[in-house]
Design a protein around this motif. Sequence first.
Motif, PDB file in Angstrom:
ATOM      1  N   PRO A 129      50.444 -22.898  39.459  1.00 53.13           N
ATOM      2  CA  PRO A 129      51.640 -23.167  38.663  1.00 53.13           C
ATOM      3  C   PRO A 129      52.650 -22.033  38.801  1.00 53.13           C
ATOM      4  O   PRO A 129      52.290 -20.875  39.016  1.00 53.13           O
ATOM      5  CB  PRO A 129      51.091 -23.273  37.238  1.00 53.13           C
ATOM      6  N   HIS A 131      57.192 -20.988  39.518  1.00 52.45           N
ATOM      7  CA  HIS A 131      58.482 -21.308  40.123  1.00 52.45           C
ATOM      8  C   HIS A 131      58.631 -20.438  41.364  1.00 52.45           C
ATOM      9  O   HIS A 131      58.577 -19.210  41.285  1.00 52.45           O
ATOM     10  CB  HIS A 131      59.614 -21.015  39.131  1.00 52.45           C
ATOM     11  N   GLU A 155      49.707 -28.954  43.081  1.00 54.58           N
ATOM     12  CA  GLU A 155      49.924 -28.300  41.794  1.00 54.58           C
ATOM     13  C   GLU A 155      51.064 -28.974  41.021  1.00 54.58           C
ATOM     14  O   GLU A 155      52.236 -28.730  41.298  1.00 54.58           O
ATOM     15  CB  GLU A 155      50.248 -26.810  42.012  1.00 54.58           C
ATOM     16  N   PRO A 156      50.736 -29.819  40.047  1.00 54.76           N
ATOM     17  CA  PRO A 156      51.779 -30.555  39.306  1.00 54.76           C
ATOM     18  C   PRO A 156      52.650 -29.667  38.432  1.00 54.76           C
ATOM     19  O   PRO A 156      53.733 -30.087  38.013  1.00 54.76           O
ATOM     20  CB  PRO A 156      50.976 -31.550  38.457  1.00 54.76           C
ATOM     21  N   GLU A 157      52.208 -28.442  38.155  1.00 58.20           N
ATOM     22  CA  GLU A 157      52.991 -27.534  37.308  1.00 58.20           C
ATOM     23  C   GLU A 157      53.830 -26.559  38.131  1.00 58.20           C
ATOM     24  O   GLU A 157      54.328 -25.572  37.595  1.00 58.20           O
ATOM     25  CB  GLU A 157      52.048 -26.755  36.381  1.00 58.20           C
ATOM     26  N   ALA A 158      54.003 -26.829  39.412  1.00 55.91           N
ATOM     27  CA  ALA A 158      54.774 -25.930  40.279  1.00 55.91           C
ATOM     28  C   ALA A 158      56.134 -26.537  40.601  1.00 55.91           C
ATOM     29  O   ALA A 158      56.294 -27.756  40.705  1.00 55.91           O
ATOM     30  CB  ALA A 158      54.015 -25.655  41.572  1.00 55.91           C
ATOM     31  N   ARG A 159      57.117 -25.650  40.761  1.00 53.67           N
ATOM     32  CA  ARG A 159      58.453 -26.040  41.206  1.00 53.67           C
ATOM     33  C   ARG A 159      58.844 -25.166  42.391  1.00 53.67           C
ATOM     34  O   ARG A 159      58.394 -24.035  42.503  1.00 53.67           O
ATOM     35  CB  ARG A 159      59.483 -25.867  40.085  1.00 53.67           C
ATOM     36  N   ARG A 188      60.946 -31.578  40.912  1.00 58.74           N
ATOM     37  CA  ARG A 188      60.265 -30.298  41.150  1.00 58.74           C
ATOM     38  C   ARG A 188      60.706 -29.590  42.420  1.00 58.74           C
ATOM     39  O   ARG A 188      60.318 -28.459  42.661  1.00 58.74           O
ATOM     40  CB  ARG A 188      58.747 -30.509  41.156  1.00 58.74           C
TER      41      ARG A 188
END
Length: 369
Positions: A129, A131, A155-159, A188
Motif C-alpha cells: 500500500p 502512493h 495491491e488494492p490500496e496502492a496508487r 488509482r
Amino acid sequence: MARPATETARSAPAARHGAFHSLRVAAVDRLTDDSVAVTFAVPPELRETYRYMPGQHLALRRAGGGAEIRRTYSICGPALAPEGPETLRVGVRLVEGGEFSTFALKKLTVGDTVEVMAPAGRFVLEPGPGHFVGVVGGSGITPVLSIVSTLLAREPEARFCLIRSDRTAASTMFLEEVADLKDRYPDRLQLVHVLSREEQQTGLPSGRLDEDRLTGLLPALLPVEAVDGWFLCGPYGLVQGAERALRALGVPRGRVHQEIFHVDDGASTAPARVAAPAHATVTATLDGRSGSWPVQDGESLLEAVLRNRADAPYACKGGVCGTCRAFLVSGEVRMDRNFALEADEVGAGYVLACQSHPVTEQVELDFDR
C-alpha cells in the motif's frame, strides 16, 4: 613474476546468477518505427530461475562480428506468477550503431533462440500500500510499466502517478498498454504525458521535463511530501534533473530510486587509467567458489576476474546496468563511473567491478552477496 592463481570451493548457491540459458523467441511485436517488444518462452524447468521482481532487467548475449555482444533490456510485463513466468517480455529501442538493437529490430524472428541471463537489478518495487510516482523518459517506461502493472494488480490500496516524456506520440513505446492500465484503474493511476517535440490538443504544453519544470509541476500534480517512493528512469539528463528537483522540494534521498538508460558522452569524465599497485591481487567469490588472481596494470577488477572466470556477471561494462555489482569484502578500490548503484548501496560496501581499480595491493570481492 606473476603470482600463481589459487582457487577454493565452498557450498555453492542454488542458482548461478551469471549463467545464461537459450530461450526461444515467442513473439516480436512492433511498438514504434524504432522499437519492438520481444517475448521469450520460458520452459517449465527454468521458470524458477527466471522468476523476477517488477523493474528488473535481462542481459542478452549473442555472437557478432567475431566478438560476444551483451546488452541489458528491462522486463516490461507484470510479475504475477509466484511459481515463475511462462514468458518474459522486454522492450528494445533502436540505438544508432547498436549491434544488438539493430539485430532485434531487423532480423530477430519467432522461433529464433537468444541466450538470456537470469533477471537482475535493484530498481524494483515490492507491491504494498502507498502512493508512488514514476518520472520516465523514452524507453525508461519499460521497467516502470512492469512496476505499475504489478503494483496495481496485486495491491488494492496502492496508487501510482506516471509522468512520462516522449519526443512525439508516434515515438511513444507501450502507448496502448499504458492506456489500457488507465482504463482498468482510473481511480488509482494518474497519467501525465508530455511531448517534447509535438503539441497536444489537451494536457501539458510541449517541452522537456527539466529540473525547473519539474520543480514547479510536481507540487501542482500531487502532495509531494506524501509520496512513498519515486522511480526515475530514462536518459541521464532527465533522471538527474528530476533528482535535483526532488531534492529542492525536500524529498528524502531514501525515497528516490533511479535507473539510467543512456549516458551522454559528456555526462561524466572518467579519470585516466592508472597503474595498479605493485603485485595487486583480487580475490573473488562467485557461485560459491573463490579464487585469487593478479591484476594487470590498468585493468579493472572485472577484467582481472574474467581472465580466469569467464562466468563472471557483466553486461554493459559502462557502469550503467549494475550487472557486475559485488560486495567489497576488504581492500580499497577506485570506481571510474557509477550510474547504477544508489548511495545506500555504496555506503554498504558495494562496487561495480567493471569500473573498479585496486588502490590497495589486496582486494577481495564477493559477487554472491
